[in-house]
Design an enzyme around this catalytic site. Structure first.
Site, short mmCIF file in Angstrom:
data_model
loop_
_atom_site.label_atom_id
_atom_site.label_comp_id
_atom_site.label_asym_id
_atom_site.label_seq_id
_atom_site.Cartn_x
_atom_site.Cartn_y
_atom_site.Cartn_z
N SER A 134 7.42 -10.26 5.82
CA SER A 134 6.69 -9.50 5.02
C SER A 134 5.25 -9.59 5.71
CB SER A 134 7.15 -10.37 4.08
OG SER A 134 5.83 -11.72 4.25
N ASP A 135 4.68 -7.88 5.61
CA ASP A 135 3.51 -9.05 6.16
C ASP A 135 2.48 -9.41 5.54
OD1 ASP A 135 1.02 -7.95 7.22
OD2 ASP A 135 0.67 -5.57 6.43
N TRP A 136 1.63 -9.84 5.72
CA TRP A 136 1.24 -11.24 5.59
C TRP A 136 0.19 -11.37 4.14
CZ3 TRP A 136 3.09 -11.65 9.49
CH2 TRP A 136 3.51 -12.36 10.29
#
Length: 808
Positions: free
Chosen positions: A222-224
């Protein structure tokens, strides 16, 4: 280790231990499991440099040119070498996973993160990204293709729902990621946005085409902070939720597995992929012997970065002004704030602390030292907010060393922690137990008298004093959940009058607010010069010089992650400055320091116009090489540049009712310009050199079998007086097609380097995907038989030969 061995390790783990591996242990580390020989893996932002785990200005990094500059190189060998440099930096910093490349497209010129993306075209982006991936992963470091998919603008990026047809996704936006998978990329990052109503961290696109059709066997990360649900993302083909240790997975994911809402086999598959990645980077069992930590930047590294500057520079226009002959110069005027303080990188999460940047002014002075006089005039100020204070004008009030004093206080004002730092921008100060307030203090020695602007950045209760005079005192709540605000928090300003050379003590305090990070910034800027006087001084310097070099550009608050641009104007008085200097001296070279397209209303007035993008730490040295002919400007435009924003066919970045419809379909970039019948300022693929070319002959097969590549052989002659490099470009069209197609689309390129007066043959291989289209009815790829027009030339708008190939 093979999958059978990995499955044995998985069998040794309880459900709780398996799930624990699927969320980061820290902001930048994955979880380890000593019982199976798994250590933590370290990730780092990395498109233009490898920062490492901490935002610490004392831990410097090599700084590459921006991704838009790499896209302008049209040179996969050089991009691959730069990828290896990133891998070397990663090894030096103990990093296993570099979060690069960004494969989103320049859909609209207003995209705020243009600088971090390669181009407007899926073919060029795919080839450039694949080269960077090969370079990074050649040394046992993992690369990450991001942000999958449709994350092509920044407005409402956490919640925007992108709507595009299946064919548009397949042929345009997914294509660069498919090329990344073919190059062997180890990770693919799911973006914040949604596509067709489903957030990307739960999207079926993670399963198909990514893991199924394309055969991606790596980790979908995932993106952060992009994972916002448990059950939906747990069932999806997402493998790793970052950062940690807190996320929507953890105990919540264990619970939904035990409740039968997420099959444990799905968890096993996620762990399997994570362990496969660990094996590839040497984090499972013994460390990979290829990963030998490097000692630091070498002379060869800096030489490579210097070459990269010239390779990415795009010469838009040249009225016999460049290259400059040092022997014929006695005085050179250098003009513009960006000449002394250039933007060497874009703003946002990808930023690094450079190991030392060379300004254009310094590079020009070094090249002309002992030969010509260099006169510098800043011209009018560009109107940017004050920059963080640093060691160039501040000292620690305790030690007296250049820099600032950082302290962390408890609720009673007692000091818990203190240290000397170099910058007034502290994004991750250490927070001992009981931390309540972050304080940054410095002694500022103003070199100029007048009204100075001071600022403090962060959230919550903040104060700013100068010599115990309170300039700011208030509550500043946050208005967004976007994580980028912890990297570039808003700066609130006030002004006060200072006396030249009289030191003042500046103290900024920020009370910590739960959920609002800890970033604290103290900034200061001297009085801005009177714009009328500054303009007159610049014009006078230009008039009295043999040549004038004007450097203009964007600011960090105009081009940055988290915000799209409101317009394409350079802003401030920069356009006025260029026009005035060009009128005063016909031998005016304008250097444009931006990450993406800007309006150039004066471009026909200047003797030469040169784009440097955000050129990295060797900015001035590489620029001087180009200006004085030691190197050729090697770049071609990776994006079509409009004369004005009103001319651009695709500009929307703002969602309506949460949706952003890609109504233009396949037609972005040069495709959109051709479809609209409009003429841009400069076409995709445009870029001049220091020699001239003749296209002598073209060979194309008459017939090609569908599914097979074919080669276009182009003979070019260097008709100029010096050696040069030519980028031969091939475009396709399909008149009377039974399906909708672009008027013309980019199909491939090849480069040749030829001595003066010589000829060479460029071989452009056109792959089968260049003629295929996605059939939504059949849910598969199809190739329409019949004649295709081939155009060969120097840009999307400058074709030198046309012919036909028949697909059978």
């Amino acid at each position: 280790m093979d999958d059978e061995g990995i499955d044995r390790l998985i069998g040794m783990l309880s459900l709780e231990r398996k799930v624990r591996l699927l969320t980061g242990a820290t902001t930048w580390r994955t979880a380890g499991e000593p019982g199976i020989g798994l250590r933590e893996m370290v990730t780092s932002d990395g498109p233009a440099g490898v920062r490492g785990e901490a935002w610490d200005e004392r831990r410097t990094s090599l700084l590459l040119p921006s991704a838009s500059a790499l896209g302008a190189m049209w040179d996969e060998e050089l991009v691959e070498r730069l990828g290896r440099l990133l891998a070397t930096e990663a090894a030096r910093k103990g990093v296993d996973v570099v979060l690069a490349p960004t494969l989103n497209l320049h859909r609209s010129p207003l995209g705020g993160r243009h600088f971090e993306c390669f181009s407007e075209d899926p073919e060029l982006t795919g080839r450039t990204g694949a080269a960077l991936i090969r370079g990074i992963q050649a040394l046992g470091v993992a690369a990450t293709a991001k942000h999958y998919v449709g994350n092509d603008s920044e407005t409402d990026r956490l919640t925007v729902d992108v709507r595009a047809s299946e064919r548009t996704l397949r042929e345009v936006y997914l294509a660069p990621f498919e090329a990344a998978v073919e190059a062997g990329v180890c990770l693919v990052m799911a973006g914040y946005n949604a596509v067709s109503g489903t957030t990307m961290t739960a999207s079926p696109l993670l399963a198909e085409p990514l893991k199924g059709e394309w055969g991606f066997d790596g980790v979908a990360v995932s993106d952060w902070a992009a994972v916002r649900t448990t059950e939906e993302t747990g069932r999806a083909a997402l493998d790793l939720a970052m950062p940690g240790p807190d996320s929507r997975w953890g105990p919540s994911l264990v619970r939904v597995v035990k409740d039968g809402l997420v099959p444990e086999e799905a968890v096993d598959e996620k762990v399997r992929r994570l362990l496969r990645l660990a094996g590839r980077v040497g984090a499972l069992g013994s460390r990979d012997p290829r990963r030998v930590p490097a000692s630091g930047a070498s002379r060869d590294d800096r030489a490579l970065l210097r070459r990269a500057v010239s390779a990415g520079c795009v010469l838009l226009r040249n009225d016999a002004v460049l290259p400059l002959d040092r022997a014929g110069l006695s005085t050179v005027a250098v003009v513009g704030v960006h000449a002394a303080s250039p933007r060497v990188q874009g703003g946002g999460s990808a930023g690094v602390f450079s190991s030392g940047a060379v300004s254009p002014l310094a590079g020009i002075r070094a090249r002309l030292r002992g030969r010509a006089r260099v006169v510098y005039e800043s011209g009018p100020a560009p109107g940017a907010p004050p920059a963080p204070v640093g060691p160039d004008r501040c000292t620690d009030p305790v030690s007296g060393a250049p820099g600032v004093r950082l302290r962390v206080l408890d609720a009673a004002g007692r000091e818990l922690y203190a240290e000397h730092r170099l910058s007034g921008r502290q994004l991750e100060p250490d927070l001992p137990a009981g931390a309540h307030t972050v304080e940054i203090s410095a002694v500022l020695r103003p070199r100029r008298a007048g009204e100075w602007t001071f600022g403090v950045g962060g959230f919550g209760r903040m104060t700013l004093t100068v010599d115990d005079r309170t300039l700011l005192d208030g509550e500043f709540p946050g208005d967004t959940d976007d994580p980028v605000v912890h990297v570039t928090p808003p700066v609130h300003t006030a002004r006060t009058v200072l006396t030249a050379a009289r030191p003042v003590r500046v103290v900024a305090r920020r009370e910590l607010v739960p959920g609002r990070g800890r970033a604290t910034v103290v900034a200061a800027a001297p009085p801005e010069p009177d714009p009328v006087t500054a303009l007159k001084d610049a014009v006078r310097a230009a008039r009295d010089a043999d040549v004038a070099i004007v450097v203009v550009g964007t600011t960090e608050h105009g081009e940055t992650e988290g915000h799209d641009r409101a317009g394409l104007s350079l802003g401030g008085h920069q356009d006025e400055l260029v026009s005035a200097v060009a009128a005063a001296n016909p031998r005016t070279v304008v250097v444009v320091n931006s990450g993406g397209p800007v309006e150039l209303p004066w471009h026909r007035e200047a003797g030469a116009v040169l784009l440097t993008w955000f050129p990295g730490q060797e900015a001035g040295a590489g620029l001087a090489d180009v200006l004085f002919g030691l190197a050729e400007p090697g770049g071609q435009l990776p994006t079509t540049w409009a004369a004005s924003l009103a001319d651009a066919p695709v500009t929307d970045t703002r969602p309506v009712d949460g949706r952003l419809d890609y109504t233009e379909g396949l037609h972005i970039g040069h495709r959109a310009w051709l479809r609209a019948g409009r003429e841009p300022a400069y076409w995709f693929g445009h870029g001049l050199g220091y020699t001239t070319w003749e296209y002598a002959a073209v060979e194309v097969p008459a017939r090609v079998t569908a599914g097979e590549p074919f080669t276009v052989r182009v003979t070019v002659r260097n008709t100029g007086a010096r050696a040069g490099r030519e980028v031969v470009q091939v475009y396709l069209s399909r008149p009377d097609s039974a399906v909708e197609r672009p008027e013309r689309w980019f199909a491939g390129y090849a480069t040749v380097r030829v001595e003066a007066g010589r000829t060479a043959s460029a071989e452009v291989v056109v792959g089968p995907r260049a003629v295929r289209h996605w059939s939504e009815a059949d849910r598969g790829w199809a190739t329409e038989p019949g004649p295709y027009r081939i155009a060969v030339g120097r840009s999307a708008g400058d074709t030198r030969w046309e012919g036909t190939v028949s697909i059978t």
